[in-house]
Design an enzyme around this catalytic site. Structure first.
Site, mmCIF file in Angstrom:
data_model
loop_
_atom_site.group_PDB
_atom_site.id
_atom_site.type_symbol
_atom_site.label_atom_id
_atom_site.label_comp_id
_atom_site.label_asym_id
_atom_site.label_seq_id
_atom_site.Cartn_x
_atom_site.Cartn_y
_atom_site.Cartn_z
ATOM 1 N N ARG A 116 -33.085 -14.640 -44.768
ATOM 2 C CA ARG A 116 -32.790 -13.720 -45.878
ATOM 3 C C ARG A 116 -33.384 -12.342 -45.581
ATOM 4 O O ARG A 116 -32.832 -11.324 -45.963
ATOM 5 C CB ARG A 116 -33.306 -14.276 -47.217
ATOM 6 N N TYR A 155 -12.493 3.105 -55.687
ATOM 7 C CA TYR A 155 -12.130 1.694 -55.615
ATOM 8 C C TYR A 155 -12.395 1.069 -56.997
ATOM 9 O O TYR A 155 -13.452 1.299 -57.591
ATOM 10 C CB TYR A 155 -12.983 1.027 -54.535
ATOM 11 N N ASP A 192 -18.670 6.460 -49.436
ATOM 12 C CA ASP A 192 -17.932 5.247 -49.062
ATOM 13 C C ASP A 192 -16.979 5.633 -47.927
ATOM 14 O O ASP A 192 -16.030 6.376 -48.127
ATOM 15 C CB ASP A 192 -17.169 4.734 -50.300
ATOM 16 N N LYS A 236 -12.841 -4.567 -44.515
ATOM 17 C CA LYS A 236 -11.615 -3.836 -44.228
ATOM 18 C C LYS A 236 -11.529 -3.531 -42.727
ATOM 19 O O LYS A 236 -11.412 -4.438 -41.935
ATOM 20 C CB LYS A 236 -11.556 -2.586 -45.112
HETATM 21 C C1 LIG Z 1 -12.747 -3.222 -50.703
HETATM 22 C C2 LIG Z 1 -13.473 -2.004 -50.997
HETATM 23 C C3 LIG Z 1 -14.762 -2.043 -51.545
HETATM 24 C C4 LIG Z 1 -15.434 -3.364 -51.938
HETATM 25 O O1 LIG Z 1 -15.743 -4.134 -50.835
HETATM 26 P P1 LIG Z 1 -15.699 -5.754 -50.789
HETATM 27 O O2 LIG Z 1 -16.003 -6.051 -49.381
HETATM 28 O O3 LIG Z 1 -14.341 -6.177 -51.250
HETATM 29 O O4 LIG Z 1 -16.767 -6.228 -51.721
HETATM 30 C C5 LIG Z 1 -15.418 -0.843 -51.751
HETATM 31 N N1 LIG Z 1 -14.848 0.339 -51.437
HETATM 32 C C6 LIG Z 1 -13.611 0.404 -50.917
HETATM 33 C C7 LIG Z 1 -13.031 1.736 -50.590
HETATM 34 C C8 LIG Z 1 -12.885 -0.749 -50.680
HETATM 35 O O5 LIG Z 1 -11.650 -0.664 -50.181
#
Ligand SMILES: *Cc1c(COP(=O)(O)O)cnc(C)c1O
Length: 377
Positions: free
Chosen positions: A46, A98, A168, A193
């Site tokens: 962890r 998002y 992000d 992604k």
């Molecule tokens: C998918 C996504 C998230 C969230 O991520 P997860 O891995 O699904 O928890 C945050 N920001 C963007 C731009 C995303 O496409």
């Protein structure tokens, strides 16, 4: 070293003596101590695990940061990040986000006493700052409207006011955009992604510019326990090996598909940051070296949306993005379903908007699939 070489070779840490070219999966929850009060550097997974550590070093190199922490999903990373703040703290976030990020802010952070304000672009950030503002959280390009925020202009404001700038970077990845080099303090990823890239793993990461911050975040991560597993760390490491090649291909194909969509009478509007008539085209060219694989487009009525979603064959009607398979989403019902209707409409997320994650199939096959799916529109 070129980013494509970093992607392939990862980081320099060697965890075994066999010469294995691929990092081993250390499937161990705990690590034996060599003596009392001694540690191999690993105690309990962890806190840290060698496979996860390898991934973290690799992303740190790609984002030109000081340290990275990997989490079990993008949202787990954001949840940990929000633990930096306390009740009464004010955060400014980009308007178009998002949907899950918006949900976390409105349903959890606000319950925990934080105040969130929304901003459309860098210029508006300054107007929204109050004495309790602690951070600015932006996405660029934004999801799903593909607005571009001038990261350097945002950083100038946050640096003057001593606020954290958190970006992000899920859509463009370090292959095309490195927010820390543009003045951001923390880069956040949904590794689910493009980093993973194969629609098979959930992951999230936070990369910081300053090691003081990473100490606080590491404490939060080990205390709240949302770290990425060794198996999933391995899958993201493997995904990253081809990240640069994949991003280049996503970019070329998306540009071809976006240009084709623009010529279609059944398509009302195309949102792709690589189109020269995109309002933020110049900012994109200044702060990023590519445009990525994400396109949104609108059609003329809800009926056409249904026809397209139910008739695509190669392209899958599914949430998520950034993988080998092309995916098409209906933000209204999927990623942004939790946004109140007025908020959604104000952002342009209406019942005619579709979002396409252009995969690694050939541009011709993607276009032909869209063409046949649109026939009944
Ligand atoms: C998918 C996504 C998230 C969230 O991520 P997860 O891995 O699904 O928890 C945050 N920001 C963007 C731009 C995303 O496409």
């Amino acid at each position: 070293m070129d980013i494509s070489t970093i992607c392939v070779h990862g980081c320099d840490i060697k965890y075994d003596t066999t010469g294995a070219v691929s990092v081993p999966i250390f499937a161990s929850s705990t690590f034996a101590h060599p003596g009392v009060g001694q540690s191999t550097g690993f105690d309990y997974s962890r806190s840290q695990n060698p496979t996860k550590e390898y991934l973290e070093h690799c992303i740190t190199k790609l984002e030109s940061g000081a340290e990275t922490i990997a989490f079990s999903s993008g949202m787990a990373a954001l949840s940990a990040l929000m633990e930096l703040f306390s009740p009464g703290d004010h955060i400014i976030a980009s308007y178009d986000l998002y949907g899950g990020t918006f949900r976390l802010f409105s349903r959890i952070s606000e319950k925990n006493g934080m105040k969130i304000s929304y901003t459309a672009g860098a210029q508006e950030i300054a107007e929204k700052i109050t004495p309790s503002t602690k951070a600015v959280i932006i996405e660029s390009p934004t999801n799903p409207m593909m607005n571009v925020i001038d990261i350097q202009a945002a950083a100038q404001i946050t640096q003057n006011k001593k606020l954290l700038l958190i970006v992000d970077n899920t859509f463009l990845t370090p292959v095309f955009q490195r927010p820390l080099s543009l003045g951001a303090d923390i880069v956040w990823h949904s590794g689910t992604k493009y980093l993973g890239g194969h629609n098979d793993t959930l992951a999230g990461t936070l990369t910081v510019k300053d090691s003081g911050l990473s100490e606080r975040l590491r404490f939060i991560a080990k205390t709240t326990g949302g770290g990425l597993s060794p198996f999933d760390s391995f899958l993201i490491i493997r995904g990253i090996k081809t990240l640069a090649v994949r991003m280049e291909r996503h970019n070329i194909t998306a540009l071809t598909v976006a240009n084709w969509l623009k010529t279609q009478g059944k398509v009302k509007k195309v949102y792709y940051i690589g189109l020269k008539d995109h309002p933020d085209y110049e900012i994109s060219c200044r702060q990023a070296s590519g445009f990525g694989g994400m396109i949104s487009f609108s059609v003329y009525d809800e009926r056409s949306v249904k026809i397209i979603l139910e008739n695509v064959k190669i392209i899958k009607y599914a949430e998520s993005l950034g993988g080998t398979e092309s995916l098409i989403t209906y933000p209204l019902l999927q990623t942004h379903a939790d946004l109140p209707q007025d908020e959604r409409e104000a952002r342009g997320i209406n019942n005619c908007l579709l979002r396409l994650s252009v995969g690694l199939e050939s541009a011709d096959d993607i276009i032909n699939d869209l063409k046949q799916a649109m026939e009944g529109c």
